[in-house]
Design an enzyme around this catalytic site. Structure first.
Site, PDB file in Angstrom:
ATOM      1  N   THR A   7       0.835  -1.204   0.000  1.00 51.29           N
ATOM      2  CA  THR A   7       0.000   0.000   0.000  1.00 51.29           C
ATOM      3  C   THR A   7       0.865   1.247   0.000  1.00 51.29           C
ATOM      4  OG1 THR A   7      -1.688   1.260   1.189  1.00 51.29           O
ATOM      5  CG2 THR A   7      -0.232  -0.077   2.530  1.00 51.29           C
ATOM      6  N   GLY A  11      -1.815   6.257   6.033  1.00 55.64           N
ATOM      7  CA  GLY A  11      -2.771   6.025   7.126  1.00 55.64           C
ATOM      8  C   GLY A  11      -2.962   4.538   7.367  1.00 55.64           C
ATOM      9  N   LYS A  12      -3.091   3.784   6.263  1.00 61.57           N
ATOM     10  CA  LYS A  12      -3.244   2.328   6.401  1.00 61.57           C
ATOM     11  C   LYS A  12      -1.986   1.718   7.033  1.00 61.57           C
ATOM     12  CE  LYS A  12      -5.980   1.250   2.207  1.00 61.57           C
ATOM     13  NZ  LYS A  12      -5.928   0.479   0.961  1.00 61.57           N
ATOM     14  N   GLU A  41      -2.583  -1.086 -11.346  1.00 61.65           N
ATOM     15  CA  GLU A  41      -3.918  -0.567 -11.650  1.00 61.65           C
ATOM     16  C   GLU A  41      -4.962  -1.441 -10.967  1.00 61.65           C
ATOM     17  OE1 GLU A  41      -6.251   0.762 -15.391  1.00 61.65           O
ATOM     18  OE2 GLU A  41      -4.148   0.379 -15.960  1.00 61.65           O
ATOM     19  N   ASP A  70      -7.508  -3.790   0.626  1.00 59.10           N
ATOM     20  CA  ASP A  70      -8.392  -3.002  -0.229  1.00 59.10           C
ATOM     21  C   ASP A  70      -9.618  -2.688   0.610  1.00 59.10           C
ATOM     22  OD1 ASP A  70      -8.413  -1.845  -2.954  1.00 59.10           O
ATOM     23  OD2 ASP A  70     -10.419  -2.689  -2.937  1.00 59.10           O
ATOM     24  N   SER A  71      -9.934  -1.418   0.712  1.00 58.59           N
ATOM     25  CA  SER A  71     -10.997  -1.021   1.641  1.00 58.59           C
ATOM     26  C   SER A  71     -11.777   0.152   1.087  1.00 58.59           C
ATOM     27  CB  SER A  71     -10.376  -0.671   2.999  1.00 58.59           C
ATOM     28  OG  SER A  71      -9.289   0.211   2.836  1.00 58.59           O
ATOM     29  N   PHE A 153      -7.735   9.064   8.801  1.00 61.09           N
ATOM     30  CA  PHE A 153      -7.589   9.532   7.420  1.00 61.09           C
ATOM     31  C   PHE A 153      -8.902   9.280   6.684  1.00 61.09           C
ATOM     32  CE2 PHE A 153      -6.656   5.035   7.351  1.00 61.09           C
ATOM     33  CZ  PHE A 153      -7.096   4.572   6.109  1.00 61.09           C
ATOM     34  N   HIS A 181     -12.818  -1.885  10.623  1.00 62.69           N
ATOM     35  CA  HIS A 181     -12.885  -2.914   9.584  1.00 62.69           C
ATOM     36  C   HIS A 181     -11.504  -3.544   9.371  1.00 62.69           C
ATOM     37  CE1 HIS A 181     -11.770   1.004   8.238  1.00 62.69           C
ATOM     38  NE2 HIS A 181     -11.656   0.703   6.954  1.00 62.69           N
ATOM     39  N   ARG A 182     -10.464  -2.718   9.445  1.00 61.74           N
ATOM     40  CA  ARG A 182      -9.077  -3.181   9.248  1.00 61.74           C
ATOM     41  C   ARG A 182      -8.677  -4.105  10.403  1.00 61.74           C
ATOM     42  NH1 ARG A 182      -7.800   1.364   7.818  1.00 61.74           N
ATOM     43  NH2 ARG A 182      -8.121   0.760   5.647  1.00 61.74           N
TER      44      ARG A 182
HETATM   45  P1  ITT Z   1      -3.572   1.572  -1.693  1.00 63.27           P
HETATM   46  O1  ITT Z   1      -4.402   1.056  -2.843  1.00 63.27           O
HETATM   47  O2  ITT Z   1      -2.176   1.937  -2.081  1.00 63.27           O
HETATM   48  O3  ITT Z   1      -3.614   0.648  -0.512  1.00 63.27           O
HETATM   49  P2  ITT Z   1      -5.684   3.571  -1.444  1.00 63.27           P
HETATM   50  O4  ITT Z   1      -5.937   4.670  -0.467  1.00 63.27           O
HETATM   51  O5  ITT Z   1      -5.835   3.895  -2.916  1.00 63.27           O
HETATM   52  O6  ITT Z   1      -4.212   2.964  -1.171  1.00 63.27           O
HETATM   53  P3  ITT Z   1      -7.952   1.761  -1.579  1.00 63.27           P
HETATM   54  O7  ITT Z   1      -7.975   1.662  -3.058  1.00 63.27           O
HETATM   55  O8  ITT Z   1      -8.169   0.510  -0.766  1.00 63.27           O
HETATM   56  O9  ITT Z   1      -6.569   2.332  -1.052  1.00 63.27           O
HETATM   57  O10 ITT Z   1      -9.013   2.878  -1.144  1.00 63.27           O
HETATM   58  C1  ITT Z   1      -9.309   3.014   0.196  1.00 63.27           C
HETATM   59  C2  ITT Z   1     -10.061   4.324   0.440  1.00 63.27           C
HETATM   60  O11 ITT Z   1     -11.200   4.063   1.264  1.00 63.27           O
HETATM   61  C3  ITT Z   1      -9.184   5.287   1.218  1.00 63.27           C
HETATM   62  O12 ITT Z   1      -8.403   6.112   0.355  1.00 63.27           O
HETATM   63  C4  ITT Z   1     -10.219   6.066   2.026  1.00 63.27           C
HETATM   64  O13 ITT Z   1     -10.791   7.062   1.239  1.00 63.27           O
HETATM   65  C5  ITT Z   1     -11.279   4.981   2.313  1.00 63.27           C
HETATM   66  N1  ITT Z   1     -10.950   4.288   3.584  1.00 63.27           N
HETATM   67  C6  ITT Z   1     -10.512   3.001   3.717  1.00 63.27           C
HETATM   68  N2  ITT Z   1     -10.255   2.726   5.012  1.00 63.27           N
HETATM   69  C7  ITT Z   1     -10.539   3.835   5.701  1.00 63.27           C
HETATM   70  C8  ITT Z   1     -10.458   4.185   7.057  1.00 63.27           C
HETATM   71  O14 ITT Z   1      -9.990   3.347   7.967  1.00 63.27           O
HETATM   72  N3  ITT Z   1     -10.833   5.413   7.425  1.00 63.27           N
HETATM   73  C9  ITT Z   1     -11.282   6.294   6.515  1.00 63.27           C
HETATM   74  N4  ITT Z   1     -11.371   6.074   5.205  1.00 63.27           N
HETATM   75  C10 ITT Z   1     -11.004   4.841   4.784  1.00 63.27           C
END
Ligand code: ITT
Length: 204
Positions: A7, A11-12, A41, A70-71, A153, A181-182
């Protein structure tokens, strides 16, 4: 054992590192440690497909076991949107503030009792050889009428958790990393991570 977090979301990374801190002898790396890695992608049609896509690609490229997350946020009133498009809801390269502003605008005049939402997270753990395991976690809440709080975040300032009477961004990391959820997805995946750790130590 080295474990790569597939990732680029800081924040993750902070949250995952904190949640798996009790697992000994894991050296955590992220894709920032592999600058030559080509961008991935996210072409999957759901969280699980995207998580596997990210973990498999990075594990194969780096030669290390890899964990991908993925979240996103699913809002019932919006038939599950923004879902897998949560990161780019307000457009490609949108900031968290822009995504939150769009969500508030789309839900303008929608009363609190119709603002049910859930954070969803699928974690994929893949070996360099392409062996993969996945787990899903959810966290239920409501979309607040205005952003509140400064922790976390993404949509945290808008994600109201009824049991605490606060948004996720007001709650802070200690509570979030217990109820998120994480955290739920990683809790299920931990026994497997422990097994992989053990196998890598003993060379099985
Ligand atoms: P990576 O693919 O590199 O991991 P990303 O931010 O693009 O980074 P995702 O495609 O999984 O990741 O999109 C996740 C989005 O969902 C994230 O950017 C936030 O907008 C939202 N999100 C996921 N988990 C969250 C959390 O714990 N708190 C707030 N928003 C969250």
């Amino acid at each position: 054992m080295k474990l790569v977090l597939a990732t680029k979301n800081k924040g993750k990374i902070v949250e995952i590192v904190e949640i798996i801190a009790d697992l000994p002898q894991i050296e955590v790396l992220s894709i920032a440690d592999f600058p030559e890695l080509p961008p991935i992608e996210e072409t999957g049609k759901n969280f699980k497909e995207n998580a596997i896509l990210k973990a498999k690609t990075v594990a194969r490229f780096t030669g290390h076991w890899t964990l991908a997350d993925d979240s996103g946020l699913t809002v019932a009133y919006l038939n599950g949107a923004p879902g897998i498009y949560s990161a780019r809801y307000a457009g490609e390269n949108a900031t968290d503030e822009e995504n939150n502003a769009k969500l508030l605008a789309v839900l303008k005049d929608v009363p609190m009792e119709k603002r049910q939402a859930a954070f969803v997270c699928v974690m994929a753990l893949c070996s360099p050889g392409g062996e993969c395991y996945t787990c899903e976690g959810r966290c239920e809440g409501l979309i607040a009428l205005a952003p509140k709080g400064s922790h976390g975040f993404g949509y945290d300032p808008l994600f109201y958790v009824p049991a605490y009477g606060k948004t996720m961004a007001e709650l802070g990391p200690e509570v979030k990393n217990k109820i998120s959820h994480r955290a739920a997805a990683l809790k299920q995946l931990k026994p497997l991570l422990q097994k992989v750790l053990k196998q890598n130590r003993t060379g099985i």
